[in-house]
Design an enzyme around this catalytic site. Structure first.
Site, PDB file in Angstrom:
ATOM      1  N   HIS A   1       0.863  -1.186   0.000  1.00 18.11           N
ATOM      2  CA  HIS A   1       0.000   0.000   0.000  1.00 18.11           C
ATOM      3  C   HIS A   1       0.894   1.228   0.000  1.00 18.11           C
ATOM      4  O   HIS A   1       2.104   1.140   0.226  1.00 18.11           O
ATOM      5  CB  HIS A   1      -0.954   0.014   1.200  1.00 18.11           C
ATOM      6  CG  HIS A   1      -0.256   0.021   2.532  1.00 18.11           C
ATOM      7  ND1 HIS A   1       0.410   1.119   3.035  1.00 18.11           N
ATOM      8  CD2 HIS A   1      -0.103  -0.951   3.474  1.00 18.11           C
ATOM      9  CE1 HIS A   1       0.919   0.836   4.218  1.00 18.11           C
ATOM     10  NE2 HIS A   1       0.631  -0.427   4.508  1.00 18.11           N
TER      11      HIS A   1
ATOM     12  N   ASP B   1      -1.303 -19.159  13.382  1.00 18.28           N
ATOM     13  CA  ASP B   1      -0.053 -19.594  13.998  1.00 18.28           C
ATOM     14  C   ASP B   1      -0.050 -19.244  15.482  1.00 18.28           C
ATOM     15  O   ASP B   1      -0.103 -18.057  15.843  1.00 18.28           O
ATOM     16  CB  ASP B   1       1.119 -18.917  13.288  1.00 18.28           C
ATOM     17  CG  ASP B   1       2.453 -19.518  13.674  1.00 18.28           C
ATOM     18  OD1 ASP B   1       2.912 -19.247  14.803  1.00 18.28           O
ATOM     19  OD2 ASP B   1       3.043 -20.231  12.851  1.00 18.28           O
TER      20      ASP B   1
ATOM     21  N   SER C   1       3.080  -4.872   7.068  1.00 15.31           N
ATOM     22  CA  SER C   1       2.626  -4.603   5.702  1.00 15.31           C
ATOM     23  C   SER C   1       3.720  -4.954   4.708  1.00 15.31           C
ATOM     24  O   SER C   1       4.853  -4.498   4.838  1.00 15.31           O
ATOM     25  CB  SER C   1       2.240  -3.130   5.547  1.00 15.31           C
ATOM     26  OG  SER C   1       1.116  -2.826   6.318  1.00 15.31           O
TER      27      SER C   1
END
Length: 406
Positions: free
Chosen positions: A229, A353, A368
């Protein structure tokens, strides 16, 4: 004949149920909209939409429709997608050699200088005539980027301050960008009663720094891609217009664990090493650039998954939550959106997890760009966390990042 794995049987059962729901709800139009117009397929492979296994893909033939596998044109062409034998949509397939990249998952620091001065706040001024704000009166808004004043380029806070001071009480012609369009206005500075300085009543920002995750390196072009992004201003949410930038080594030193309503965050330190590369684009789909000469970036060569190959179910993310070494963590892909209006939200994933959940609570800021891997292929990258459920978040198709990178 070998038995179909239980996970596959469960997915097929869920798909059959979904198909029944679509039929009962008259969802053909919605399904047609959910399918892109074009798919990329590797040479010798046929189109199969793994996230929608109840759909059948056929190649049009002169005498009826024949299975794709028996009559597929190796150069690509039109394909008909059907549901229970009913045509849904005709799409185009384009044959393209499967791309390979170096998958990273390593942390990196980002330093960016904006192309202009971004307005991040207003500050009313006390003058002999009362309270005034010249910038507001001129029509400027938060998130506007001032690019020139009286014909002189503005790239830094200092250049804007100098232009305002030089004008004194005279009008300034301001050129600014808003929503990708260029505008102009007339701004007349006023003299602040307390300091005696000429001011416009705004706070601006010309740079940004932070940490993220490097997604991949394309050795064939010596390029890198990360984040998934754009870098945006924390106060206004505006994407920073890039003038110059670089990526540098970072060591992750800790983590603020996320919880419902409070996103977590990785903490890192810039190590002071030489720049790894130059940022050339701050795009909606990520941060891109070229590697510096001699820069060494660790990673694993991996083929790229086309969007239709991504299926609901188990996957992994490659991310770094301590030091500089990434680790594989289990996730589940819960949704695949092939026509997302927001390209950062093609995938919905859930962290499963236990070690990652214990350490971070799920997805946190700084992750990110973490690669999403499924069936030995790079499928996408993590982009956002759900604020009210940090175990879940969004991802972008790696196809989108590769297209932007190239």
């Amino acid at each position: 004949m070998p038995r179909t794995p239980k996970s596959k049987r469960l997915r097929r059962a869920a798909a059959a149920l979904a198909a029944a729901v679509l039929l009962s709800a008259g969802g053909f139009a919605a399904l047609r909209t959910a399918l892109p117009d074009t798919f990329i397929v590797a040479p010798g492979e046929t189109l199969t939409i793994e996230s929608l296994p109840f759909l059948t893909v056929r190649t049009p033939a002169r005498s009826g429709a024949a299975p794709v596998g028996s009559t597929a044109d190796p150069s690509g062409g039109n394909q008909v997608i059907t549901l229970l034998g009913i045509p849904i949509k005709t799409v185009r397939t384009v044959t393209q050699t499967r791309r390979q990249v170096t998958v990273c998952g390593t942390p990196f620091g980002i330093k960016m200088f904006s192309d202009g001065a971004l307005i991040v706040a207003f500050s009313d001024l006390h003058t002999d005539l009362g309270t005034e704000n010249p910038a507001k009166e001129a029509g400027l808004r938060l998130g506007d980027v001032i690019v020139s004043a009286n014909g002189q380029p503005v790239r830094t806070n200092e250049e804007l301050t100098q232009a305002i001071s030089a004008a004194g009480g005279s009008a300034l012609q301001i050129v600014y960008r808003r929503d990708d369009a260029t505008h102009s206005c007339t701004l007349t500075p006023v003299q602040d009663r307390d300091s005696g300085s000429w001011r416009a009543g705004i706070w601006v920002r010309d740079s940004s720094a932070g940490i993220g995750t490097l997604t991949f390196v394309d050795p064939s072009n010596n390029t890198f891609a990360g984040l998934g992004h754009a870098i945006s201003d924390s106060d206004t949410g505006t994407n920073l217009p890039l003038l110059t930038g670089e990526i540098v080594p970072v060591t992750i030193t800790g983590c603020i664990k996320g919880s419902a309503g409070s996103p977590g965050q990785l903490k890192g330190e810039f190590t002071g090493g030489a720049a790894l590369g130059a940022v050339q684009a701050n795009d909606l789909t990520g941060v891109y650039g070229t590697l510096a000469e001699g820069a060494k970036v660790e990673g694993t060569t991996m083929p790229v998954a086309n969007m239709q190959e991504i299926e609901l179910g188990d996957a992994e993310i490659l991310t770094t939550i301590s030091g500089t070494t990434p680790r594989r963590c289990k996730v589940r892909i819960e949704r695949v959106n092939m026509t997302a209006g927001d390209p950062n939200r093609n995938l919905m994933i859930r962290v499963t997890d236990p070690d990652l959940l214990q350490a971070t609570g799920g997805i946190v800021q700084g992750m990110s760009g973490s690669p999403i891997i499924q069936d030995g292929k790079l499928a996408g990258a993590v982009t956002h966390v759900l604020v009210n459920d940090p175990t879940r978040g969004y991802g972008i198709f790696i196809e989108n990042m590769l297209d932007a990178s190239e």
